[in-house]
Write a protein that holds these residues in place. Structure first.
Motif, PDB file in Angstrom:
ATOM      1  N   ILE A  60       0.849  -1.196   0.000  1.00 11.63           N
ATOM      2  CA  ILE A  60       0.000   0.000   0.000  1.00 11.63           C
ATOM      3  C   ILE A  60       0.889   1.251   0.000  1.00 11.63           C
ATOM      4  O   ILE A  60       2.006   1.238   0.525  1.00 11.63           O
ATOM      5  N   PRO A  61       0.399   2.337  -0.597  1.00 11.54           N
ATOM      6  CA  PRO A  61       1.182   3.578  -0.595  1.00 11.54           C
ATOM      7  C   PRO A  61       1.108   4.292   0.758  1.00 11.54           C
ATOM      8  O   PRO A  61       0.105   4.184   1.467  1.00 11.54           O
ATOM      9  N   ILE A  62       2.165   4.971   1.096  1.00 10.48           N
ATOM     10  CA  ILE A  62       2.155   5.861   2.258  1.00 10.48           C
ATOM     11  C   ILE A  62       1.808   7.241   1.718  1.00 10.48           C
ATOM     12  O   ILE A  62       2.645   7.906   1.097  1.00 10.48           O
ATOM     13  N   THR A  63       0.576   7.670   1.908  1.00 10.52           N
ATOM     14  CA  THR A  63       0.121   8.917   1.282  1.00 10.52           C
ATOM     15  C   THR A  63      -0.844   9.653   2.191  1.00 10.52           C
ATOM     16  O   THR A  63      -1.561   9.033   2.984  1.00 10.52           O
ATOM     17  N   ASP A  64      -0.854  10.965   2.061  1.00 12.33           N
ATOM     18  CA  ASP A  64      -1.818  11.793   2.787  1.00 12.33           C
ATOM     19  C   ASP A  64      -2.951  12.233   1.876  1.00 12.33           C
ATOM     20  O   ASP A  64      -3.722  13.137   2.206  1.00 12.33           O
ATOM     21  N   GLY A  65      -3.053  11.589   0.710  1.00 11.71           N
ATOM     22  CA  GLY A  65      -4.078  11.939  -0.255  1.00 11.71           C
ATOM     23  C   GLY A  65      -3.611  12.953  -1.273  1.00 11.71           C
ATOM     24  O   GLY A  65      -4.223  13.135  -2.325  1.00 11.71           O
ATOM     25  N   LYS A  66      -2.482  13.605  -0.981  1.00  7.45           N
ATOM     26  CA  LYS A  66      -1.937  14.608  -1.883  1.00  7.45           C
ATOM     27  C   LYS A  66      -0.562  14.191  -2.380  1.00  7.45           C
ATOM     28  O   LYS A  66      -0.299  14.164  -3.575  1.00  7.45           O
TER      29      LYS A  66
ATOM     30  N   SER B 270       2.965  11.387   9.762  1.00  3.63           N
ATOM     31  CA  SER B 270       3.026  12.345  10.865  1.00  3.63           C
ATOM     32  C   SER B 270       4.457  12.510  11.363  1.00  3.63           C
ATOM     33  O   SER B 270       4.913  13.625  11.637  1.00  3.63           O
ATOM     34  N   LYS B 271       5.181  11.389  11.457  1.00  4.20           N
ATOM     35  CA  LYS B 271       6.565  11.437  11.915  1.00  4.20           C
ATOM     36  C   LYS B 271       7.450  12.138  10.890  1.00  4.20           C
ATOM     37  O   LYS B 271       8.325  12.937  11.253  1.00  4.20           O
ATOM     38  N   PHE B 272       7.232  11.850   9.592  1.00  2.00           N
ATOM     39  CA  PHE B 272       8.006  12.520   8.543  1.00  2.00           C
ATOM     40  C   PHE B 272       7.819  14.030   8.634  1.00  2.00           C
ATOM     41  O   PHE B 272       8.787  14.800   8.578  1.00  2.00           O
ATOM     42  N   LYS B 273       6.542  14.445   8.752  1.00  2.18           N
ATOM     43  CA  LYS B 273       6.259  15.878   8.783  1.00  2.18           C
ATOM     44  C   LYS B 273       6.822  16.531  10.043  1.00  2.18           C
ATOM     45  O   LYS B 273       7.282  17.672  10.008  1.00  2.18           O
ATOM     46  N   GLU B 274       6.784  15.788  11.150  1.00  2.00           N
ATOM     47  CA  GLU B 274       7.344  16.321  12.385  1.00  2.00           C
ATOM     48  C   GLU B 274       8.847  16.550  12.232  1.00  2.00           C
ATOM     49  O   GLU B 274       9.391  17.556  12.679  1.00  2.00           O
ATOM     50  N   THR B 275       9.527  15.596  11.557  1.00  2.41           N
ATOM     51  CA  THR B 275      10.961  15.730  11.333  1.00  2.41           C
ATOM     52  C   THR B 275      11.263  16.937  10.450  1.00  2.41           C
ATOM     53  O   THR B 275      12.205  17.693  10.715  1.00  2.41           O
TER      54      THR B 275
ATOM     55  N   ALA C 183      -5.199  27.501  16.230  1.00  3.52           N
ATOM     56  CA  ALA C 183      -6.254  26.916  15.396  1.00  3.52           C
ATOM     57  C   ALA C 183      -5.901  25.474  15.061  1.00  3.52           C
ATOM     58  O   ALA C 183      -4.743  25.143  14.804  1.00  3.52           O
ATOM     59  N   ILE C 184      -6.913  24.613  15.065  1.00  2.00           N
ATOM     60  CA  ILE C 184      -6.714  23.219  14.674  1.00  2.00           C
ATOM     61  C   ILE C 184      -7.943  22.756  13.904  1.00  2.00           C
ATOM     62  O   ILE C 184      -9.078  23.006  14.312  1.00  2.00           O
ATOM     63  N   ASN C 185      -7.703  22.126  12.771  1.00  5.52           N
ATOM     64  CA  ASN C 185      -8.793  21.610  11.943  1.00  5.52           C
ATOM     65  C   ASN C 185      -9.044  20.160  12.322  1.00  5.52           C
ATOM     66  O   ASN C 185      -8.221  19.283  12.053  1.00  5.52           O
ATOM     67  N   CYS C 186     -10.176  19.913  12.962  1.00  5.91           N
ATOM     68  CA  CYS C 186     -10.466  18.566  13.481  1.00  5.91           C
ATOM     69  C   CYS C 186     -10.673  17.548  12.369  1.00  5.91           C
ATOM     70  O   CYS C 186     -10.592  16.338  12.618  1.00  5.91           O
ATOM     71  N   ALA C 187     -10.964  18.017  11.145  1.00  8.74           N
ATOM     72  CA  ALA C 187     -11.203  17.087  10.039  1.00  8.74           C
ATOM     73  C   ALA C 187      -9.931  16.775   9.268  1.00  8.74           C
ATOM     74  O   ALA C 187      -9.898  15.824   8.490  1.00  8.74           O
ATOM     75  N   ALA C 188      -8.882  17.566   9.465  1.00 10.14           N
ATOM     76  CA  ALA C 188      -7.674  17.419   8.652  1.00 10.14           C
ATOM     77  C   ALA C 188      -6.625  16.516   9.285  1.00 10.14           C
ATOM     78  O   ALA C 188      -5.629  16.182   8.645  1.00 10.14           O
ATOM     79  N   ILE C 189      -6.826  16.121  10.539  1.00  5.67           N
ATOM     80  CA  ILE C 189      -5.833  15.310  11.254  1.00  5.67           C
ATOM     81  C   ILE C 189      -6.404  13.911  11.452  1.00  5.67           C
ATOM     82  O   ILE C 189      -7.559  13.767  11.872  1.00  5.67           O
ATOM     83  N   PRO C 190      -5.635  12.871  11.142  1.00  9.67           N
ATOM     84  CA  PRO C 190      -6.128  11.495  11.356  1.00  9.67           C
ATOM     85  C   PRO C 190      -6.610  11.296  12.783  1.00  9.67           C
ATOM     86  O   PRO C 190      -6.019  11.828  13.735  1.00  9.67           O
ATOM     87  N   GLU C 191      -7.683  10.522  12.914  1.00 12.33           N
ATOM     88  CA  GLU C 191      -8.274  10.305  14.235  1.00 12.33           C
ATOM     89  C   GLU C 191      -7.267   9.758  15.230  1.00 12.33           C
ATOM     90  O   GLU C 191      -7.283  10.105  16.416  1.00 12.33           O
ATOM     91  N   SER C 192      -6.324   8.921  14.749  1.00  8.01           N
ATOM     92  CA  SER C 192      -5.336   8.326  15.651  1.00  8.01           C
ATOM     93  C   SER C 192      -4.365   9.353  16.220  1.00  8.01           C
ATOM     94  O   SER C 192      -3.724   9.106  17.235  1.00  8.01           O
TER      95      SER C 192
ATOM     96  N   THR D 100       4.947   4.323  21.347  1.00 11.74           N
ATOM     97  CA  THR D 100       6.151   4.137  20.532  1.00 11.74           C
ATOM     98  C   THR D 100       6.369   5.360  19.655  1.00 11.74           C
ATOM     99  O   THR D 100       5.475   5.788  18.937  1.00 11.74           O
ATOM    100  N   GLY D 101       7.559   5.905  19.695  1.00 10.04           N
ATOM    101  CA  GLY D 101       7.879   7.076  18.889  1.00 10.04           C
ATOM    102  C   GLY D 101       7.644   8.394  19.591  1.00 10.04           C
ATOM    103  O   GLY D 101       7.934   9.447  19.032  1.00 10.04           O
ATOM    104  N   ALA D 102       7.105   8.353  20.809  1.00 11.20           N
ATOM    105  CA  ALA D 102       6.880   9.591  21.555  1.00 11.20           C
ATOM    106  C   ALA D 102       8.212  10.238  21.908  1.00 11.20           C
ATOM    107  O   ALA D 102       9.182   9.562  22.225  1.00 11.20           O
ATOM    108  N   LYS D 103       8.242  11.566  21.842  1.00  7.71           N
ATOM    109  CA  LYS D 103       9.465  12.283  22.192  1.00  7.71           C
ATOM    110  C   LYS D 103       9.852  12.016  23.638  1.00  7.71           C
ATOM    111  O   LYS D 103       8.992  11.859  24.503  1.00  7.71           O
ATOM    112  N   GLN D 104      11.154  11.989  23.895  1.00  6.45           N
ATOM    113  CA  GLN D 104      11.622  11.739  25.254  1.00  6.45           C
ATOM    114  C   GLN D 104      11.204  12.849  26.213  1.00  6.45           C
ATOM    115  O   GLN D 104      11.032  12.621  27.401  1.00  6.45           O
ATOM    116  N   THR D 105      11.035  14.035  25.676  1.00  2.68           N
ATOM    117  CA  THR D 105      10.648  15.160  26.524  1.00  2.68           C
ATOM    118  C   THR D 105       9.134  15.347  26.581  1.00  2.68           C
ATOM    119  O   THR D 105       8.653  16.235  27.275  1.00  2.68           O
ATOM    120  N   GLY D 106       8.380  14.503  25.849  1.00  6.82           N
ATOM    121  CA  GLY D 106       6.951  14.722  25.752  1.00  6.82           C
ATOM    122  C   GLY D 106       6.659  15.883  24.820  1.00  6.82           C
ATOM    123  O   GLY D 106       7.558  16.474  24.221  1.00  6.82           O
TER     124      GLY D 106
END
Length: 589
Positions: free
Chosen positions: A92-98, A137-142, A330-339, A354-360
């Protein structure tokens, strides 16, 4: 990709492989294998051939389920078709739809693994999609961290080159950065100041008083020790995650108010009611209601179709008669995956998952403390998170994911949606108790169809905007073209109108936008077909007369009873109160 991100991706692959007893491989958008288990682990860092199935997934954005027969065109194009030892796989592709960031594959090397794949193929595809969302989400955070580091580097360059004498300290008052111009004011080199405490150089600086002052920006008079030289200083506190982290000290030799540094520190967009465009009664009534809401800290629910400007109203409410430094998040509740939405709203503690920052990480509610959080598309929020939002509104505290200590917050909530929340409450799709908590002030923004008199004002504003942007002379607009625009339905509201005017400014080479230019973008309705013939206007009907005619027509059809008026208002796509006001305005019995 940095080492931390590589480790996270490999951990995801191994977690999938261990839990399902299959082999897993993850490919990035450049066809580089960035994670793998079993025999594929040795291939990490290598580029896969473009005839592999994973490469086809990245090229096309399609998912593929390959069975042991491999009777499909994708496999047949592979040069290793005859020698493949894989019994089957899901890709399966890793995609955000765009954008496509890569591909995840579950591979089976024996019959046992293949049986698992066959039995659970539907759930596995959904599972992989969720893992893909997590990776994105992790890619974008990086990428965000990289941008932050770049911004920090740029900030240091800008800070050092400022023509004013500016110092930045940590929470204890030790200098961590300063502008090169400080030498001119103090006759002390930048090197000698760095690492020293400002209390050793200046009198009248009370770090505790500055830290505890509710106004995060203030002017104080300080004296340079030994030389008795006085400065008027603009002191701004540095607040990160609601904690005091130091001060910025801007030194001025005269009493002229210098607001340049402070304005550069402001991070949220300034938009006020004065920037609103519209003179119709429907629109000005909503602005007055919004101003009343802005004078209090009560929650606000903004309703309106897509494109009516709900976020601009939210920003205007936030900025009305308030210090410019208060946060607006501002946060768009429809634009962020439910997870991911829960962690975005409430943050998380170290090791929460898993993957949570050490500092929170703080959530949006913490970042908005002391200001406003704007929950856009609240109607798309999952029910289990609605319950948590309700608890926040009741207790005025939040708990991070994985945390045990409640964190007190002082946040005003402005929510918005284009959905019918009352109907959703009736259908058990939205919590009734949360609805009434949010709906203290109800701001229903009228659609553009309900205020046609404002359309010419908006058109003129957007013509100015885009003609200036494109560096061309201000364009006029033919009366027939204006008639089409006024009578268009504008289902996308102001956003659609703005895009249309931008398009017309681009394609119209003359100084006047004509009927044919407009007709190339939007279709004509029955009315504009009548008034436009061979690009000539047969009749121009004033807006108020047109409204009066259509209202009479609707009443003639549905009747003048209360029920008839309600049906007429629905047919005219306006509110019942608007219809009654129009009846009085046009003296219709």
């Amino acid at each position: 990709m940095n080492k931390e991100l590589y480790t996270f991706v490999q951990q995801c692959a191994e977690a999938i492989g261990n839990s399902l007893d299959v082999e897993v491989t993850i490919i990035d958008s450049n066809y580089i294998r960035i994670a793998g288990t079993g025999k594929y682990k040795k291939e990490i860092g290598k580029k896969i051939p473009e005839y592999f199935v994973s490469a086809s997934v990245i090229k096309t954005g399609n998912s593929y389920m390959i069975d042991s027969e491999r009777d499909n065109e994708v496999c047949k194009r592979c040069r290793e078709y005859q020698d493949c030892d894989e019994k089957g796989h899901i890709n399966i592709p890793i995609t955000d739809g765009k954008d496509i960031y890569g591909a995840i594959s579950i591979l089976c090397l024996n019959e046992k693994q293949f049986d698992i794949l066959l039995k659970k193929q539907n759930s596995l595809q959904k599972f992989l999609k969720n893992i893909g969302d997590l990776l994105i989400s992790k890619f974008k955070e990086t990428e965000y961290v990289k941008q932050l580091e770049l911004n920090n580097s740029q900030f240091n360059v800008i800070f050092s080159s400022m023509s004013d004498g500016v110092l930045m300290t940590d929470e204890e008052g030790f200098v961590i950065n300063c502008s090169d111009a400080i030498n001119k004011l103090l006759r002390i080199s930048k090197g000698k100041l760095l690492g020293e405490n400002v209390l050793d150089f200046f009198t009248n600086i009370d770090m505790e008083q500055i830290k505890n002052n509710e106004d995060h920006t203030q002017f104080i008079e300080i004296t340079f020790k030994n030389r008795k030289k006085k400065f008027l200083s603009l002191v701004s506190t540095i607040i990160i995650d609601n904690s005091f982290k130091g001060i910025i000290l801007a030194l001025m030799e005269d009493t002229k108010l210098n607001t340049l540094i402070y304005s550069k520190m402001n991070t949220h967009q300034i938009f006020t009611f004065d920037d609103m465009i519209g003179e119709s009664q429907e629109f000005t009534d909503i602005i007055e209601m919004s101003k009343k809401a802005a004078n209090f800290t009560s929650n606000v629910l903004i309703l309106g179709e897509s494109g009516t400007g709900k976020e601009l109203f939210a920003r205007s409410i936030h900025n009305y008669n308030k210090p410019i430094s208060t946060p607006f998040i501002a946060i768009n509740c429809a634009a962020i995956p439910e997870s991911l939405l829960e962690s975005e709203l409430f943050g998380y503690e170290e090791g929460a998952f898993t993957g949570a920052k050490q500092t929170g990480k703080p959530g949006k509610f913490e970042l908005a403390n002391g200001g406003t959080i704007f929950l856009d598309e609240i109607g798309d929020m999952p029910l289990h998170l609605q319950a948590k939002i309700l608890r926040v509104l009741q207790d005025r505290t939040i708990e991070r994911i994985g945390g045990i200590n409640p964190i007190p917050i002082n946040v005003r909530v402005i929510a918005a949606t284009n959905k019918n929340l009352m109907k959703m409450v009736e259908n058990k799709e939205f919590r009734e108790d949360l609805y009434y908590r949010l709906n203290v002030f109800n701001i229903t923004i009228p659609s553009l169809r309900e205020r046609p008199g404002d359309i010419p004002l908006l058109i003129d504003y957007f013509l100015d905007m885009y003609c200036n942007k494109f560096g061309v002379a201000k364009k006029g607009i033919e009366a027939g073209a204006m008639a089409i625009l006024i009578n268009h339905q504008w289902k996308g509201n102001i956003r659609e109108l703005q895009n249309t005017i931008e398009y017309l400014c681009c394609i119209c080479e003359d100084d006047i936008i004509e009927v044919e230019n407009v007709r190339s973008k939007i279709p004509l309705n029955d009315y504009t077909e009548m008034v436009i013939k061979e690009d000539e206007i047969i009749e121009i009907i004033p807006i108020d007369e047109l409204e009066k005619r259509e209202i009479k027509k609707a009443l003639d059809k549905y009747g003048h009873t209360t029920v008839g008026k309600l049906q007429a208002a629905q047919a005219l796509n306006i509110g019942k109160s608007t219809l009654y006001r129009k009846l009085k305005e046009y003296n219709i019995d």
